[in-house]
Design a protein around this motif. Structure first.
Motif, PDB file in Angstrom:
ATOM      1  N   HIS A 159       0.781  -1.103  -0.069  1.00  0.00           N
ATOM      2  CA  HIS A 159       0.447  -0.047   0.224  1.00  0.00           C
ATOM      3  C   HIS A 159       0.637   1.098   0.239  1.00  0.00           C
ATOM      4  O   HIS A 159       2.008   1.142   0.398  1.00  0.00           O
ATOM      5  N   ASP A 161       2.347   4.765   0.899  1.00  0.00           N
ATOM      6  CA  ASP A 161       2.941   5.473   2.235  1.00  0.00           C
ATOM      7  C   ASP A 161       2.245   7.209   1.952  1.00  0.00           C
ATOM      8  O   ASP A 161       2.325   7.602   2.557  1.00  0.00           O
ATOM      9  N   THR A 204      -0.109   6.521   5.810  1.00  0.00           N
ATOM     10  CA  THR A 204      -0.026   6.407   6.821  1.00  0.00           C
ATOM     11  C   THR A 204       0.699   6.111   8.186  1.00  0.00           C
ATOM     12  O   THR A 204       0.771   7.974   7.295  1.00  0.00           O
ATOM     13  N   GLN A 205       0.663   5.688   9.184  1.00  0.00           N
ATOM     14  CA  GLN A 205       1.172   6.809  10.409  1.00  0.00           C
ATOM     15  C   GLN A 205       2.702   6.045  10.142  1.00  0.00           C
ATOM     16  O   GLN A 205       3.252   7.275  10.242  1.00  0.00           O
ATOM     17  N   ARG A 206       2.768   5.812   9.631  1.00  0.00           N
ATOM     18  CA  ARG A 206       4.504   5.509   9.090  1.00  0.00           C
ATOM     19  C   ARG A 206       4.818   7.042   8.701  1.00  0.00           C
ATOM     20  O   ARG A 206       5.812   7.804   8.722  1.00  0.00           O
TER      21      ARG A 206
END
Length: 234
Positions: A159, A161, A204-206
């Motif tokens: 997915h 980022d 994303t959280q990352r």
């Protein structure tokens, strides 16, 4: 060229752009004026160069192998080696990140203790840390988005980022578009200057945590170090 692995050939230059960026970081570390490094000044550049040289050799070898790969076994072997290259590259990026954050901590401490040197040297070191920060987070973005460049064309893509503007356009000519290293470098530059997303959004959280870390380091460098240096010069 419609082969499923064709993207590897088109994105070969990205790997060399990333290697060149690391070389720039090594040169910047050698140009730091104040004593702002863990251990001897040569330690960090030496460790990074020791990782960069075999990485570059392995990258060149895998790119030559892709020209001769004809079956699944060949591509599988190439993919496995590229994953090892990615892990080594992530270690190298981590080393650069630690060294750059350490330099910023030492510079801030020197400022607070009142022995950070002349204003000119502060400006040079602050600019050095800021540029290194942009490069290192460009490497992080490039190495982690969609599973990283080594998986490109070899396995099913992870997915995303980041959402780049090209991904929102309906034009058929850019369907299947993938960001390159320059796109991530631009993302890192705008995030370090605006302290927020500009044309590219984290999904994303990352990605959000990485952008927060870069913006925080950039803000600290500009607001505290550079501002103090300007006051000294004034």
């Amino acid at each position: 060229m419609r082969h499923q692995h064709a993207v590897i050939h088109h994105r070969a230059l990205d790997f060399w752009s990333a290697r060149a960026a690391v070389l720039v970081v090594i040169c910047l570390q050698l140009l730091v004026i104040n004593n702002l490094s863990f251990g001897p000044r040569w330690l960090a550049p030496t460790v990074e160069a020791a990782l960069l040289v075999p990485l570059s050799v392995a990258t060149a070898w895998t790119q030559m192998r892709t020209q001769k790969a004809v079956d699944h076994e060949h591509w599988y072997a190439i993919g496995q080696l590229r994953l090892y290259i990615r892990r080594t590259a992530l270690v190298m990026t981590g080393v650069i990140s630690i060294m750059n954050c350490g330099s910023l901590v030492f510079l801030v401490r020197a400022l607070l203790e009142g022995h950070a040197g002349a204003g000119t040297t502060l400006l040079v070191d602050a600019l050095n840390i800021w540029v290194t920060n942009v490069i290192v987070f460009a490497l992080w973005f490039w190495s982690t988005d969609r599973g990283g460049p080594p998986t490109c064309g070899l396995v099913k893509r992870a997915h995303a980022d980041f959402l780049f503007p090209q991904m929102t356009l309906p034009d058929r000519e850019i369907q299947g578009w993938l960001p390159g290293f320059v796109d991530y470098f631009f993302l890192a530059f705008t995030n370090a200057t605006a302290f927020s997303p500009t044309d590219t959004l984290p999904l994303t959280q990352r990605a959000k945590l990485l952008m927060m870390a870069e913006a925080m380091i950039s803000l600290l460098t500009i607001a505290l170090v550079a501002a103090r240096a300007v006051n000294i010069l004034a």
